[in-house]
Design a protein around this motif. Sequence first.
Motif, PDB file in Angstrom:
ATOM      1  N   ILE A   4       0.835  -1.201   0.000  1.00  0.00           N
ATOM      2  CA  ILE A   4       0.000   0.000   0.000  1.00  0.00           C
ATOM      3  C   ILE A   4       0.872   1.256   0.000  1.00  0.00           C
ATOM      4  O   ILE A   4       0.635   2.190  -0.771  1.00  0.00           O
ATOM      5  N   ASN A   5       1.885   1.281   0.854  1.00  0.00           N
ATOM      6  CA  ASN A   5       2.762   2.456   0.925  1.00  0.00           C
ATOM      7  C   ASN A   5       3.462   2.738  -0.401  1.00  0.00           C
ATOM      8  O   ASN A   5       3.595   3.901  -0.812  1.00  0.00           O
ATOM      9  N   GLU A   6       3.941   1.700  -1.074  1.00  0.00           N
ATOM     10  CA  GLU A   6       4.612   1.891  -2.361  1.00  0.00           C
ATOM     11  C   GLU A   6       3.692   2.576  -3.364  1.00  0.00           C
ATOM     12  O   GLU A   6       4.120   3.456  -4.123  1.00  0.00           O
ATOM     13  N   ARG A   7       2.438   2.182  -3.363  1.00  0.00           N
ATOM     14  CA  ARG A   7       1.483   2.757  -4.312  1.00  0.00           C
ATOM     15  C   ARG A   7       1.079   4.174  -3.902  1.00  0.00           C
ATOM     16  O   ARG A   7       0.896   5.047  -4.760  1.00  0.00           O
ATOM     17  N   LEU A   8       0.933   4.408  -2.599  1.00  0.00           N
ATOM     18  CA  LEU A   8       0.591   5.753  -2.135  1.00  0.00           C
ATOM     19  C   LEU A   8       1.685   6.751  -2.495  1.00  0.00           C
ATOM     20  O   LEU A   8       1.398   7.903  -2.852  1.00  0.00           O
ATOM     21  N   LYS A   9       2.933   6.322  -2.423  1.00  0.00           N
ATOM     22  CA  LYS A   9       4.040   7.208  -2.791  1.00  0.00           C
ATOM     23  C   LYS A   9       3.964   7.606  -4.256  1.00  0.00           C
ATOM     24  O   LYS A   9       4.301   8.730  -4.635  1.00  0.00           O
ATOM     25  N   LYS A  10       3.497   6.679  -5.100  1.00  0.00           N
ATOM     26  CA  LYS A  10       3.351   6.985  -6.523  1.00  0.00           C
ATOM     27  C   LYS A  10       2.183   7.935  -6.765  1.00  0.00           C
ATOM     28  O   LYS A  10       2.236   8.801  -7.643  1.00  0.00           O
ATOM     29  N   ILE A  11       1.113   7.749  -5.982  1.00  0.00           N
ATOM     30  CA  ILE A  11      -0.052   8.625  -6.148  1.00  0.00           C
ATOM     31  C   ILE A  11       0.285  10.047  -5.710  1.00  0.00           C
ATOM     32  O   ILE A  11       0.016  11.019  -6.425  1.00  0.00           O
ATOM     33  N   ARG A  12       0.896  10.168  -4.532  1.00  0.00           N
ATOM     34  CA  ARG A  12       1.270  11.485  -3.994  1.00  0.00           C
ATOM     35  C   ARG A  12       2.152  11.265  -2.779  1.00  0.00           C
ATOM     36  O   ARG A  12       1.655  10.844  -1.726  1.00  0.00           O
ATOM     37  N   PRO A  13       3.436  11.499  -2.873  1.00  0.00           N
ATOM     38  CA  PRO A  13       4.369  11.197  -1.777  1.00  0.00           C
ATOM     39  C   PRO A  13       3.988  11.826  -0.443  1.00  0.00           C
ATOM     40  O   PRO A  13       4.267  11.245   0.616  1.00  0.00           O
ATOM     41  N   GLU A  14       3.343  12.989  -0.482  1.00  0.00           N
ATOM     42  CA  GLU A  14       2.997  13.676   0.769  1.00  0.00           C
ATOM     43  C   GLU A  14       2.036  12.851   1.636  1.00  0.00           C
ATOM     44  O   GLU A  14       1.956  13.051   2.853  1.00  0.00           O
ATOM     45  N   ILE A  15       1.303  11.930   1.010  1.00  0.00           N
ATOM     46  CA  ILE A  15       0.326  11.131   1.755  1.00  0.00           C
ATOM     47  C   ILE A  15       0.999  10.336   2.859  1.00  0.00           C
ATOM     48  O   ILE A  15       0.557  10.327   4.010  1.00  0.00           O
ATOM     49  N   VAL A  16       2.090   9.639   2.514  1.00  0.00           N
ATOM     50  CA  VAL A  16       2.735   8.768   3.500  1.00  0.00           C
ATOM     51  C   VAL A  16       3.519   9.561   4.537  1.00  0.00           C
ATOM     52  O   VAL A  16       3.886   9.022   5.583  1.00  0.00           O
ATOM     53  N   GLU A  17       3.795  10.841   4.260  1.00  0.00           N
ATOM     54  CA  GLU A  17       4.436  11.689   5.253  1.00  0.00           C
ATOM     55  C   GLU A  17       3.421  12.158   6.301  1.00  0.00           C
ATOM     56  O   GLU A  17       3.770  12.417   7.448  1.00  0.00           O
ATOM     57  N   MET A  18       2.148  12.245   5.878  1.00  0.00           N
ATOM     58  CA  MET A  18       1.109  12.748   6.775  1.00  0.00           C
ATOM     59  C   MET A  18       0.439  11.641   7.578  1.00  0.00           C
ATOM     60  O   MET A  18       0.139  11.808   8.768  1.00  0.00           O
ATOM     61  N   THR A  19       0.209  10.487   6.960  1.00  0.00           N
ATOM     62  CA  THR A  19      -0.591   9.433   7.574  1.00  0.00           C
ATOM     63  C   THR A  19       0.169   8.116   7.622  1.00  0.00           C
ATOM     64  O   THR A  19       0.718   7.672   6.618  1.00  0.00           O
ATOM     65  N   GLU A  20       0.173   7.480   8.796  1.00  0.00           N
ATOM     66  CA  GLU A  20       0.829   6.185   8.955  1.00  0.00           C
ATOM     67  C   GLU A  20      -0.112   5.061   8.528  1.00  0.00           C
ATOM     68  O   GLU A  20      -1.303   5.069   8.871  1.00  0.00           O
ATOM     69  N   ILE A  21       0.412   4.107   7.780  1.00  0.00           N
ATOM     70  CA  ILE A  21      -0.341   2.942   7.348  1.00  0.00           C
ATOM     71  C   ILE A  21       0.027   1.770   8.260  1.00  0.00           C
ATOM     72  O   ILE A  21       1.200   1.452   8.433  1.00  0.00           O
ATOM     73  N   ASP A  22      -0.986   1.126   8.850  1.00  0.00           N
ATOM     74  CA  ASP A  22      -0.727   0.065   9.812  1.00  0.00           C
ATOM     75  C   ASP A  22      -1.837  -0.981   9.708  1.00  0.00           C
ATOM     76  O   ASP A  22      -2.810  -0.800   8.966  1.00  0.00           O
ATOM     77  N   VAL A  23      -1.706  -2.068  10.443  1.00  0.00           N
ATOM     78  CA  VAL A  23      -2.746  -3.091  10.505  1.00  0.00           C
ATOM     79  C   VAL A  23      -3.352  -3.105  11.903  1.00  0.00           C
ATOM     80  O   VAL A  23      -2.755  -2.613  12.868  1.00  0.00           O
ATOM     81  N   CYS A  24      -4.549  -3.664  12.011  1.00  0.00           N
ATOM     82  CA  CYS A  24      -5.223  -3.759  13.307  1.00  0.00           C
ATOM     83  C   CYS A  24      -4.529  -4.786  14.187  1.00  0.00           C
ATOM     84  O   CYS A  24      -4.006  -5.798  13.705  1.00  0.00           O
TER      85      CYS A  24
END
Length: 294
Positions: A256-276
């Motif tokens: 997910i993070n790899e794809r978010l970086k391609k969509i807009r790098p700022e996304i992963v700087e603002m929001t952490e991606i994690d699992v429950c």
Amino acid sequence: MKRYLVYDVGGTSVKYSVMDEHANVLESSSSPTPPQGEGQIFRFIIDTTTKYKNKWELNGVALSVPGAVDVKSGYVHYAGQVTDFIGRSIKEELADIGLPIELENDANCATLAEKWKGNAQECNSFICVTIGTGIGGGIFLDGKLRRGKKGMAGEVGLMIMNSTESLDTLVETSTFSRLGSTWNLLNRVFLKTGEELTGEELFDHYHKKDNCVQGEVEAFFDAIAIGTANLIHTLAPEKVLYGGGISEQSGFTNHINERLKKIRPEIVEMTEIDVCKFKNLAGQIGALYHFHNC
């Protein structure tokens, strides 16, 4: 010590446990969800609760249920596969139990479980995305769970992901659930290959670079990332947490993070991606937390 009977009602099975006030499990079991159409689900819950009342001194009943719920009245506006709940007040139907009863939407319960004892304890704003037969969501913003009108907030699976189809067919063809749920992924692979695979078998094929499933799995991760990007841009959470069996796959958040970086790098700087943190007990833990806070 106070004790509660806590239910997690799903389309396939009903899981239930006797828990203490801290969500420690004292006894647990599960049963197939009764057939829909004649209200058998209510009789099942009443009979099961009566059985446990005779064995334990219970202080209340908490339920995690699918669909849009009015938590005050117990009225269910929509309930997915558990159709006997639709248009009924669960609190009224179960009144003969003679105990306090509280209920909440299942994805909201998963969200509350993560806030209470899971991977969002320090978060003031986060989103929980549950991936399974469809995609559900719970929205916790500015210190509060958001339910919206008729309890419909968080129905992220209905998010429209593209507009290439006719408008009147978008919900059937182009939603987050259609493009990003586990069931739909497995179904697309079945239609393509004729093989009925489990999630584990599918990812075993994927890791072995099986061309028959490679494209479908890549498209699945693309859909999860696009839906996530939309949620982050709309709600700006501190975290997005994923639940459901597929989120336990090795490297899930990396995809997910790899794809978010391609969509807009700022996304992963603002929001952490994690699992429950919580898996099968998430609904029950969250339902108990909701009971405590009503």
